[in-house]
Design a protein around this motif. Structure first.
Motif, PDB file in Angstrom:
ATOM      1  N   SER A  25       0.817  -1.218   0.000  1.00 58.48           N
ATOM      2  CA  SER A  25       0.000   0.000   0.000  1.00 58.48           C
ATOM      3  C   SER A  25       0.848   1.263   0.000  1.00 58.48           C
ATOM      4  CB  SER A  25      -0.932   0.022   1.218  1.00 58.48           C
ATOM      5  OG  SER A  25      -0.214   0.383   2.390  1.00 58.48           O
ATOM      6  N   LEU A  26       2.088   1.169   0.480  1.00 54.56           N
ATOM      7  CA  LEU A  26       3.001   2.307   0.634  1.00 54.56           C
ATOM      8  C   LEU A  26       2.514   3.323   1.656  1.00 54.56           C
ATOM      9  CD1 LEU A  26       4.093   3.073  -3.050  1.00 54.56           C
ATOM     10  CD2 LEU A  26       5.336   1.779  -1.317  1.00 54.56           C
ATOM     11  N   LEU A  27       1.521   2.976   2.446  1.00 57.21           N
ATOM     12  CA  LEU A  27       0.917   3.945   3.348  1.00 57.21           C
ATOM     13  C   LEU A  27       1.315   3.747   4.800  1.00 57.21           C
ATOM     14  CD1 LEU A  27      -2.626   4.150   1.705  1.00 57.21           C
ATOM     15  CD2 LEU A  27      -0.596   5.563   1.273  1.00 57.21           C
ATOM     16  N   GLY A  28       2.420   3.058   5.030  1.00 60.77           N
ATOM     17  CA  GLY A  28       2.894   2.839   6.390  1.00 60.77           C
ATOM     18  C   GLY A  28       2.430   1.513   6.933  1.00 60.77           C
ATOM     19  N   ALA A  46       2.792  11.741   2.291  1.00 59.66           N
ATOM     20  CA  ALA A  46       2.228  12.523   1.190  1.00 59.66           C
ATOM     21  C   ALA A  46       2.827  12.087  -0.148  1.00 59.66           C
ATOM     22  CB  ALA A  46       2.468  14.015   1.427  1.00 59.66           C
ATOM     23  N   ALA A  47       4.131  11.828  -0.177  1.00 61.52           N
ATOM     24  CA  ALA A  47       4.792  11.377  -1.407  1.00 61.52           C
ATOM     25  C   ALA A  47       4.281   9.996  -1.817  1.00 61.52           C
ATOM     26  CB  ALA A  47       6.300  11.369  -1.226  1.00 61.52           C
ATOM     27  N   CYS A  48       4.078   9.124  -0.841  1.00 64.65           N
ATOM     28  CA  CYS A  48       3.544   7.786  -1.139  1.00 64.65           C
ATOM     29  C   CYS A  48       2.116   7.872  -1.664  1.00 64.65           C
ATOM     30  CB  CYS A  48       3.614   6.897   0.102  1.00 64.65           C
ATOM     31  SG  CYS A  48       5.282   6.375   0.544  1.00 64.65           S
ATOM     32  N   ARG A  49       1.324   8.729  -1.067  1.00 61.99           N
ATOM     33  CA  ARG A  49      -0.054   8.915  -1.545  1.00 61.99           C
ATOM     34  C   ARG A  49      -0.062   9.448  -2.976  1.00 61.99           C
ATOM     35  NH1 ARG A  49      -2.635  11.143   4.022  1.00 61.99           N
ATOM     36  NH2 ARG A  49      -3.342   9.123   4.774  1.00 61.99           N
ATOM     37  N   ALA A  50       0.863  10.349  -3.278  1.00 57.95           N
ATOM     38  CA  ALA A  50       0.952  10.891  -4.634  1.00 57.95           C
ATOM     39  C   ALA A  50       1.309   9.794  -5.633  1.00 57.95           C
ATOM     40  CB  ALA A  50       1.979  12.023  -4.686  1.00 57.95           C
ATOM     41  N   LEU A  51       2.219   8.898  -5.263  1.00 62.67           N
ATOM     42  CA  LEU A  51       2.556   7.766  -6.139  1.00 62.67           C
ATOM     43  C   LEU A  51       1.343   6.879  -6.376  1.00 62.67           C
ATOM     44  CD1 LEU A  51       6.045   6.703  -4.759  1.00 62.67           C
ATOM     45  CD2 LEU A  51       5.555   7.633  -7.035  1.00 62.67           C
ATOM     46  N   ARG A  52       0.599   6.613  -5.318  1.00 60.91           N
ATOM     47  CA  ARG A  52      -0.599   5.775  -5.449  1.00 60.91           C
ATOM     48  C   ARG A  52      -1.617   6.445  -6.366  1.00 60.91           C
ATOM     49  NH1 ARG A  52      -2.018   1.729  -1.793  1.00 60.91           N
ATOM     50  NH2 ARG A  52      -3.586   1.423  -3.394  1.00 60.91           N
ATOM     51  N   ALA A  53      -1.767   7.757  -6.246  1.00 58.07           N
ATOM     52  CA  ALA A  53      -2.733   8.482  -7.069  1.00 58.07           C
ATOM     53  C   ALA A  53      -2.280   8.577  -8.523  1.00 58.07           C
ATOM     54  CB  ALA A  53      -2.951   9.887  -6.498  1.00 58.07           C
ATOM     55  N   GLY A  59      -1.008  -0.352  -5.822  1.00 56.51           N
ATOM     56  CA  GLY A  59       0.071  -0.576  -4.875  1.00 56.51           C
ATOM     57  C   GLY A  59       1.345  -1.016  -5.577  1.00 56.51           C
ATOM     58  N   LEU A  60       2.385  -1.177  -4.812  1.00 53.74           N
ATOM     59  CA  LEU A  60       3.691  -1.579  -5.332  1.00 53.74           C
ATOM     60  C   LEU A  60       3.808  -3.099  -5.268  1.00 53.74           C
ATOM     61  CD1 LEU A  60       6.424  -0.402  -6.331  1.00 53.74           C
ATOM     62  CD2 LEU A  60       7.195  -0.496  -3.957  1.00 53.74           C
ATOM     63  N   GLY A  61       4.277  -3.705  -6.344  1.00 53.74           N
ATOM     64  CA  GLY A  61       4.395  -5.150  -6.407  1.00 53.74           C
ATOM     65  C   GLY A  61       5.598  -5.680  -5.650  1.00 53.74           C
ATOM     66  N   VAL A  62       5.536  -6.922  -5.261  1.00 50.05           N
ATOM     67  CA  VAL A  62       6.637  -7.581  -4.562  1.00 50.05           C
ATOM     68  C   VAL A  62       7.880  -7.559  -5.449  1.00 50.05           C
ATOM     69  CG1 VAL A  62       7.460  -9.766  -3.577  1.00 50.05           C
ATOM     70  CG2 VAL A  62       5.089  -9.044  -3.219  1.00 50.05           C
ATOM     71  N   GLY A  63       8.998  -7.137  -4.865  1.00 53.17           N
ATOM     72  CA  GLY A  63      10.270  -7.085  -5.584  1.00 53.17           C
ATOM     73  C   GLY A  63      10.520  -5.782  -6.307  1.00 53.17           C
ATOM     74  N   GLN A  64       9.494  -4.960  -6.468  1.00 54.08           N
ATOM     75  CA  GLN A  64       9.653  -3.671  -7.129  1.00 54.08           C
ATOM     76  C   GLN A  64      10.147  -2.629  -6.139  1.00 54.08           C
ATOM     77  OE1 GLN A  64       5.766  -2.931  -8.787  1.00 54.08           O
ATOM     78  NE2 GLN A  64       6.166  -4.204 -10.588  1.00 54.08           N
ATOM     79  N   ALA A  65      10.605  -1.487  -6.665  1.00 55.24           N
ATOM     80  CA  ALA A  65      11.109  -0.414  -5.806  1.00 55.24           C
ATOM     81  C   ALA A  65      10.749   0.932  -6.408  1.00 55.24           C
ATOM     82  CB  ALA A  65      12.619  -0.539  -5.646  1.00 55.24           C
ATOM     83  N   VAL A  66      10.518   1.904  -5.535  1.00 59.48           N
ATOM     84  CA  VAL A  66      10.162   3.255  -5.948  1.00 59.48           C
ATOM     85  C   VAL A  66      10.695   4.236  -4.901  1.00 59.48           C
ATOM     86  CG1 VAL A  66       7.896   3.202  -4.807  1.00 59.48           C
ATOM     87  CG2 VAL A  66       8.257   4.672  -6.804  1.00 59.48           C
ATOM     88  N   ALA A  67      11.052   5.444  -5.339  1.00 64.29           N
ATOM     89  CA  ALA A  67      11.654   6.430  -4.440  1.00 64.29           C
ATOM     90  C   ALA A  67      10.681   7.543  -4.069  1.00 64.29           C
ATOM     91  CB  ALA A  67      12.887   7.043  -5.096  1.00 64.29           C
TER      92      ALA A  67
END
Length: 167
Positions: A25-28, A46-53, A59-67
């Motif tokens: 979820s990237l939301l903590g 806020a940055a994670c919410r922006a990525l989700r939007a 959400g982010l897949g297993v093994g993937q990465a985002v900054a």
């Protein structure tokens, strides 16, 4: 590339990139994820919410990465990666290795020279420490872009010992 193993608090690392063992979820959440969100402050969320939007609605897949920004952390950026849940019946080690490799690739794209990793998937995802250490250390041995230092910041003596013995 230099690889270090230290016992400590990953949220206190003054490095270019801190890797977060995030949930999809990237939301903590709990563990490292919760600590990074708490210490990083509302800027990280806020940055994670922006990525989700924007482009990670599912959400982010297993093994993937985002900054994202590191907010109030002493690091410059947080690279979020989702580790696999350990399975006794299915080999998911390539997914765990991908977390490390993809995190380094994202860090390199940012121009990072120093990266701090936690022991991904060893908490609530129940990956055995010794196995996680072998996979993680093997995955980061190849130099990637400007990254010159990878530091594993481990919570507790058992985790530190597992990684130090395999380094």
């Amino acid at each position: 590339m230099e690889i270090e193993v230290v016992e400590g608090d990953i949220t206190e690392q003054a490095v270019d990139v801190v890797v977060n063992a995030a949930n999809s979820s990237l939301l903590g959440g709990g563990g490292v994820d919760g600590a990074i969100h708490r210490r990083g402050g509302p800027e990280v969320l806020a940055a994670c919410r922006a990525l989700r939007a924007a482009h990670l609605g599912g959400g982010l897949g297993v093994g993937q990465a985002v900054a994202t920004t590191a907010g109030r952390l002493p690091a410059k950026w947080v690279v979020h990666t989702v580790g696999p849940v350990h399975s006794a019946t299915e080999d998911r080690s390539e997914l765990l290795a991908a977390c490390h490799r993809n995190s380094l690739l994202v860090a390199a794209e940012l121009g990072a020279e120093t990266v701090a990793f936690p022991a991904i998937s060893t908490g609530v995802y129940r990956w055995p420490l010794e196995s996680a250490a072998e996979i993680a250390l093997a995955a980061v041995r190849e130099p990637v872009g400007p990254v010159r230092l990878v530091r594993f910041v481990l919570f507790g003596a058992a985790a530190h010992r597992a990684f130090a013995d395999r380094l």
